[in-house]
Design a protein around this motif. Structure first.
Motif, PDB file in Angstrom:
ATOM      1  N   ILE A  93       0.837  -1.206   0.000  1.00 37.08           N
ATOM      2  CA  ILE A  93       0.000   0.000   0.000  1.00 37.08           C
ATOM      3  C   ILE A  93       0.872   1.257   0.000  1.00 37.08           C
ATOM      4  O   ILE A  93       0.636   2.197  -0.775  1.00 37.08           O
ATOM      5  N   MET A  94       1.888   1.281   0.854  1.00 36.44           N
ATOM      6  CA  MET A  94       2.731   2.478   0.949  1.00 36.44           C
ATOM      7  C   MET A  94       3.518   2.707  -0.334  1.00 36.44           C
ATOM      8  O   MET A  94       3.701   3.849  -0.777  1.00 36.44           O
ATOM      9  N   LYS A 145      -6.645  10.318  -2.365  1.00 37.41           N
ATOM     10  CA  LYS A 145      -6.715   9.614  -3.653  1.00 37.41           C
ATOM     11  C   LYS A 145      -5.341   9.136  -4.134  1.00 37.41           C
ATOM     12  O   LYS A 145      -5.060   9.100  -5.325  1.00 37.41           O
ATOM     13  N   ARG A 146      -4.525   8.763  -3.199  1.00 33.47           N
ATOM     14  CA  ARG A 146      -3.214   8.228  -3.553  1.00 33.47           C
ATOM     15  C   ARG A 146      -3.259   6.732  -3.792  1.00 33.47           C
ATOM     16  O   ARG A 146      -2.321   6.152  -4.337  1.00 33.47           O
ATOM     17  N   ILE A 147      -4.309   6.098  -3.349  1.00 32.02           N
ATOM     18  CA  ILE A 147      -4.590   4.710  -3.698  1.00 32.02           C
ATOM     19  C   ILE A 147      -6.054   4.619  -4.092  1.00 32.02           C
ATOM     20  O   ILE A 147      -6.882   5.437  -3.663  1.00 32.02           O
ATOM     21  N   LYS A 148      -6.381   3.635  -4.897  1.00 31.04           N
ATOM     22  CA  LYS A 148      -7.752   3.449  -5.364  1.00 31.04           C
ATOM     23  C   LYS A 148      -8.161   2.001  -5.150  1.00 31.04           C
ATOM     24  O   LYS A 148      -7.405   1.078  -5.487  1.00 31.04           O
ATOM     25  N   VAL A 168      -7.409  -4.050   2.219  1.00 30.87           N
ATOM     26  CA  VAL A 168      -7.136  -2.929   1.321  1.00 30.87           C
ATOM     27  C   VAL A 168      -6.174  -3.353   0.212  1.00 30.87           C
ATOM     28  O   VAL A 168      -6.378  -3.017  -0.968  1.00 30.87           O
ATOM     29  N   ALA A 169      -5.125  -4.076   0.579  1.00 30.33           N
ATOM     30  CA  ALA A 169      -4.152  -4.516  -0.430  1.00 30.33           C
ATOM     31  C   ALA A 169      -4.817  -5.405  -1.472  1.00 30.33           C
ATOM     32  O   ALA A 169      -4.492  -5.322  -2.669  1.00 30.33           O
ATOM     33  N   ASP A 170      -5.761  -6.250  -1.045  1.00 32.57           N
ATOM     34  CA  ASP A 170      -6.458  -7.129  -1.985  1.00 32.57           C
ATOM     35  C   ASP A 170      -7.392  -6.347  -2.904  1.00 32.57           C
ATOM     36  O   ASP A 170      -7.620  -6.736  -4.054  1.00 32.57           O
ATOM     37  N   ALA A 171      -7.947  -5.248  -2.398  1.00 32.78           N
ATOM     38  CA  ALA A 171      -8.910  -4.471  -3.188  1.00 32.78           C
ATOM     39  C   ALA A 171      -8.253  -3.363  -3.995  1.00 32.78           C
ATOM     40  O   ALA A 171      -8.908  -2.730  -4.829  1.00 32.78           O
TER      41      ALA A 171
END
Length: 726
Positions: free
Chosen positions: A462-463, A550-553, A701-704
């Protein structure tokens, strides 16, 4: 009016009260000194809000009982002025005439003052009626409802009788003067707006005639004064001592997070609490202020599951031991009249099982209306047992040895600390790269526990996707010491804390990311005592911020039901409730359902306070109780006809944890490695492997999460959380 009787009552009651109170005060003076006079403005603000304002009494889970207490409390505050007036009337015929006859020339000459007095009489009348309502409610609660948290005692009924007697006698006294005025003049009104309830009582007394009404009024007057003085002397010997000590206790409450323990000075041989004199005066004041309301046990994991610990009982056991041995505490004279050392707390007032049962979840302190600090007191007792007596549950010896020798509670090799990331090519702080904004403190579980390693890798994914600038300590990372501290090994904790702070400061660390709430709490709240001033962010707060910016989606749809378990050291001790829920609600298709005991009322997994490493021999298992509730919540979400206990029913705290069926399918989301382990074990123990999965929020979160270019992304040196990715 009789100055002789009034004076005699005071001459008997006041010296007895002073004598009793001096003994109570002497004990506090004999206890350890502690500075609680810092930050006076904040203390005054909290006193106004929680003491005078009674804010915590009307918390949602106990709103109605709390409201009734507020009515009684309001009556005490308002009638205290009236009580002074009544004693003045007892001494002075002039005061009697002026204060009972508003047509007296005194008032006619001071019209403005008369208006103020009428408003006061109105307030007095209303709160007195409210207090009678409150007393009736509590009699009904104790006699008929009998909620689990309330201990049945004759003292409670006596006090309720005292309070009701004060209010009723006040009405009789006032009503008799209205009758007397009507007897003197037929035009005298029987109903006056500034004493509505007194007027109703006067109307009821009117048919009795002036003589009988006068007798009732005189009886009411002397009964009121007698009850006041009897009540005054009863306060220091019963649970209602909090009427005197409650406001000071609220004022002297700690002004920092409940997750921060006091730091003893080991150089001055402050090795914990052996005897009651090793407790601080504030801890003694806490004992005096326990109201025995039982709120501390409604969601207490040890009480709910049958362990030998309720904080209400601890307070009572310690308080009564002190009261029975005041001279021993103050002057050193034992029961036989000879000078002798005080006995140790553990083994006399409390059992060892009681001291070691606590999970330090903090519910007792969150629920207590007078802010009694239970956990630090028990940890202090553990400190003495560990550091001086070397008496503690044998299974934690290996935990201490593991931290001492290998820097982790499992005792696994320090050279294996970064094996979880050997294929990730993570930057190491001080490797010449950077500069890095964040130190990613992986933690012992994130480094060594197979399940938690997946959480560490998910968080790295994620990071990197978000371009967060971070580095780890690799093999140089060591345990933060939290487990040792809450197990009572303060020396080991301080050794780890000082070593870490010295190392991090020398490397220029300014901000830390954690995935463990216990690491989060320790580094954020306790490391500053050793010079470790860092900006600390939990992984759920980090992910929530990345989503907001919005740095990850998140795009992968998860069509499943999920319930979230609040970690005690993230939620209750540090107030992080919203961030994890906002993250979960951002995952497409995920249906989030709340457990009955959630957020502020969240139920512990059973691992805190070092209990993660101790055997659970007594009662039912705490983690089973919590998982049963999660299963029931998921089952109820699938089928709303599934019986779900009423949250308002306080007669059976923890009844949602009685659900033993295999039904209920979905995910229990966690944000703590301890919770993950405990609930994962509970899944296996209860045979629910096919129904329930335990997942950390970062894994979900990582999976999505979408990844740009299908890769893992890369570290962007110098990037900040507020910067947008290119």
């Amino acid at each position: 009016m009789s100055p002789i009787i009034t004076g005699l009552l005071l001459a008997i009651a006041v010296p007895i009260f002073v004598m009793t109170l001096s003994g109570r005060a002497g004990v506090l003076l004999a206890m350890k000194k502690e500075n609680r006079f810092d930050n006076i403005p904040l203390r005054l603000k909290r006193l106004a809000l929680f003491g005078l304002g009674q804010k915590r009494l009307v918390d949602p889970e106990e709103f109605t009982p709390g409201l009734m207490h507020v009515l009684i409390y309001g009556a005490f505050m308002v009638l205290s002025v009236r009580t002074v007036m009544l004693f003045a009337m007892g001494f002075s015929s002039t005061a009697l005439e002026v204060l009972t006859d508003l047509t007296h020339p005194f008032w006619m000459d001071k019209a403005a003052l008369l208006g103020v007095y009428q408003v006061y009489l109105l307030a007095k009348d209303v709160v007195a009626a409210g207090a009678i309502l409150g007393c009736a409610y509590y009699v009904w609660m104790r006699w008929k409802v009998k909620p689990d948290r309330m201990s049945q005692s004759w003292e409670a009924y006596l006090i309720l009788g005292f309070i009701s007697g004060l209010m009723v006698s006040e009405f009789f006294f006032g009503g008799s003067h209205l009758v007397a005025a009507r007897e003197a003049s037929a035009s005298s009104p029987m109903f006056i707006w500034w004493e509505p309830f007194t007027s109703l009582v006067g109307m009821a007394m009117l048919p009795l005639g002036g003589t009988a009404a006068h007798a009732l009024g005189v009886a009411g007057f002397w009964i009121h004064l007698s009850i006041i003085l009897a009540f005054l002397n009863f306060l220091p010997i019963g649970k209602h001592f909090h009427i005197i000590t409650g406001l000071p206790t609220v004022f002297f409450q700690r002004t920092h997070s409940t997750g921060k323990l006091p730091t003893p000075n080991l150089e001055k041989e402050e090795f914990g609490a052996a005897t009651v004199k090793d407790l601080t005066w504030k801890q003694g004041l806490d004992l005096y202020s326990c109201t025995e309301c039982g709120r501390c046990q409604t969601h207490c994991p040890t009480y709910i599951t049958g362990k030998p610990l309720t904080h209400k009982a601890v307070n009572q056991d310690l308080k009564h031991w002190i009261w029975e041995n005041e001279r021993w505490v103050e002057e050193g004279y034992g029961p036989n009249g000879m000078k002798e050392a005080l006995p140790e707390i553990v083994g006399t007032a409390l059992s060892a099982e009681t001291v070691w049962a606590c999970t330090s979840c903090g519910w007792c302190e969150q629920a207590c209306p007078v802010f009694i600090e239970n956990v630090p007191r028990l940890i202090d007792m553990r400190r003495y047992q560990v550091q001086v007596k070397a008496e503690f549950p044998p299974e934690i010896q290996r935990v201490f040895e593991g931290i001492e020798r290998q820097g982790n509670p499992w005792g696994l090799g320090q050279d294996r600390r970064d094996e979880w990331a050997e294929d990730l090519a993570l930057p190491t702080w001080g490797d010449g790269g950077g500069p890095y904004e964040y130190l990613f403190f992986v933690g012992c579980a994130g480094s060594y526990d197979d399940k938690q390693k997946k959480v560490s890798r998910s968080l790295v994914k994620i990071m990197r996707e978000a371009g967060v600038s971070f580095a780890t300590l690799s093999k140089q990372e060591m345990c933060n010491g939290e487990t040792a501290r809450r197990m009572g090994n303060e020396y080991l904790y301080q050794t780890m804390a000082k070593t870490n702070v010295e190392s991090w400061n020398s490397m220029g660390v300014k901000a830390v990311i954690t995935q463990c709430p216990h690491c989060f709490n320790t580094i954020k709240n306790e490391y500053p005592e050793f010079g470790g001033e860092y900006r600390v962010i939990s992984h759920t707060e980090l992910i929530n911020e990345l989503l907001r910016d919005k740095r990850i989606k998140l795009s992968a749809v998860m069509n499943t039901k999920l319930t979230y378990h609040d970690p005690c050291y993230l939620g209750r001790h540090n107030g992080v409730y919203d961030a994890p829920r906002e993250v979960l609600k951002a995952i497409p298709g995920l249906e989030v359902v709340e457990m009955q005991r959630s957020q502020r009322e969240g139920f512990c997994c059973g691992a805190g306070g070092g209990r993660m490493w101790m055997e659970e021999h007594i009662g039912t298992r705490i983690n089973h109780n919590r998982l049963n509730e999660a299963a029931l919540t998921l089952k109820h979400a699938e089928d709303p006809t599934t019986p779900y206990p009423d949250a308002a029913d306080k007669k059976k705290p923890g009844q949602v944890g009685d659900y033993k069926e295999k039904g209920g399918t979905g995910i229990v989301a966690v944000a703590c490695p301890f919770c993950s382990t405990m609930l994962g074990d509970a899944v296996n123990d209860t045979g629910r492997e096919g129904n329930i999965k335990i997942k950390d929020i970062s894994e979900l979160v990582a999976d999505a999460m979408e990844t740009r270019g299908g890769g893992a992304g890369g570290v962007t040196p110098g990037a900040t959380l507020s910067a947008k990715p290119e």
